[in-house]
Design an enzyme around this catalytic site. Structure first.
Site, PDB file in Angstrom:
ATOM      1  N   HIS A   1      50.077  37.927  40.841  1.00 14.53           N
ATOM      2  CA  HIS A   1      49.074  38.944  40.552  1.00 14.53           C
ATOM      3  C   HIS A   1      48.912  39.092  39.037  1.00 14.53           C
ATOM      4  CE1 HIS A   1      49.808  39.964  44.783  1.00 14.53           C
ATOM      5  NE2 HIS A   1      48.616  40.533  44.750  1.00 14.53           N
TER       6      HIS A   1
ATOM      7  N   ASP B   1      45.826  36.631  42.242  1.00 15.33           N
ATOM      8  CA  ASP B   1      44.902  37.600  42.815  1.00 15.33           C
ATOM      9  C   ASP B   1      44.558  38.619  41.744  1.00 15.33           C
ATOM     10  OD1 ASP B   1      45.035  36.281  45.189  1.00 15.33           O
ATOM     11  OD2 ASP B   1      45.826  37.960  46.360  1.00 15.33           O
TER      12      ASP B   1
END
Length: 310
Positions: A279, A130
């Site tokens: 992430h 992400d």
């Protein structure tokens, strides 16, 4: 021959000569006129051929571009008011036997073209990141993926694309998937359907306009918050919604795990078809990624793309 007769002969000869000259001039004029006309026709034909050729090239280009477009069906007549908008927060249950993780089972998300694992039995794993913003590590992550010849999926916001256009282009150029994580990263069920559609479509359109590359039609709901209505909306736009079966606290840049923790986490919880959530802002992910990949390869794992779902 008398003088009068001679003069008549000369006059006749002059008349004949004049007639011959006039005829030749008429013939030449007619020939030239035909040449001009033919020349004009030739120029018009050449212009028509040129235009026809250009139109043919354009048609071929349009056909080629159409061939490159992804298959997509958009549904516009759904009655969203009739679909439950109860907010759910994605959760999963870890399994340290290297079997498929458990997950929320209030309803079957696959009915909405949504998945948290890829249904494969072989040793294959699907890395996803992400990307809400950049923290200085994405280029290093891409370097590692390139070195290890692994493809990943990056779920990006419009802000990430805007501020890191070259990174977004590099992702596509190096064979990765660039997927949709909305414009402003909101909790989608709290938005109207039109607002939700704009969050997805605006991010998608911006990707194309800013980078020249199409966005891959996979969607990850911000914060892992969703509803049946949200999932149906994404499906109606032609998207596949992607959750995850592995995750750890890596998104807080001020409270990072160690690289060793990341390596250990993967060693403990990997499983066939796993979709780990990572992430790009995490220094621990940057530091651990190469070892994670190499350890999984030693276990016989390969790395697939989310297109395996289609």
């Amino acid at each position: 021959m008398n003088k009068k007769k001679r003069n008549n002969i000369i006059i006749c000869m002059l008349i004949v000569l004049a007639l011959l000259v006039g005829w030749n001039r008429y013939g030449m004029s007619k020939e030239n006129s035909g040449s001009d006309q033919n020349g004009k026709v030739g120029m018009e034909t050449e212009e028509e051929n040129r235009l026809s050729t250009e139109e043919g090239v354009l048609a071929d280009t349009e056909q080629e571009n159409t061939g490159q477009e992804r298959e997509r069906t958009i549904v516009e007549d759904t009655d969203y008011d009739a679909i439950d908008n109860t907010l759910y927060s994605w959760w999963f249950k870890r399994n340290d036997n290297h079997e498929k993780s458990g997950c929320q089972d209030d309803f079957d998300i696959t009915e909405f073209n949504a998945y948290y694992t890829v249904p494969v039995s072989e040793k294959k794993l699907y890395i996803t990141f992400d990307c809400g913003y950049e923290n200085g590590y994405t280029a290093d992550i891409l370097d590692t993926l390139k070195e290890e010849q692994v493809t990943a999926a990056f779920f990006v916001t419009q802000t990430f694309i805007r501020d890191n256009m070259e990174l977004a282009k590099r992702m596509k150029e190096e064979g990765h998937l660039v997927c949709n994580h909305t414009v402003t990263h909101p909790s989608m069920p709290g938005k109207s359907i039109e607002e939700q559609k704009q969050e997805i479509l605006t991010c998608e359109q911006y990707m194309k306009e800013a980078t020249g590359y199409d966005m891959d039609l996979f969607f990850r709901p911000p914060r892992g918050e969703y509803s049946k209505r949200t999932l149906q909306m994404a499906k109606d736009l032609g998207y596949t919604t992607i959750f995850w079966s592995m995750a750890y606290l890596d998104y807080d840049v001020n409270n990072q795990p160690t690289g060793a923790h990341v390596v250990e986490h993967f060693q403990k919880y990997y499983h066939p078809g796993a979709i780990p959530l990572m992430h790009n802002v995490s220094v621990a992910n940057r530091d651990a990624l190469k070892q994670v990949i190499r350890n999984l390869k030693k276990e016989g794992y390969t790395f697939g793309t989310l297109y395996d779902l289609q």
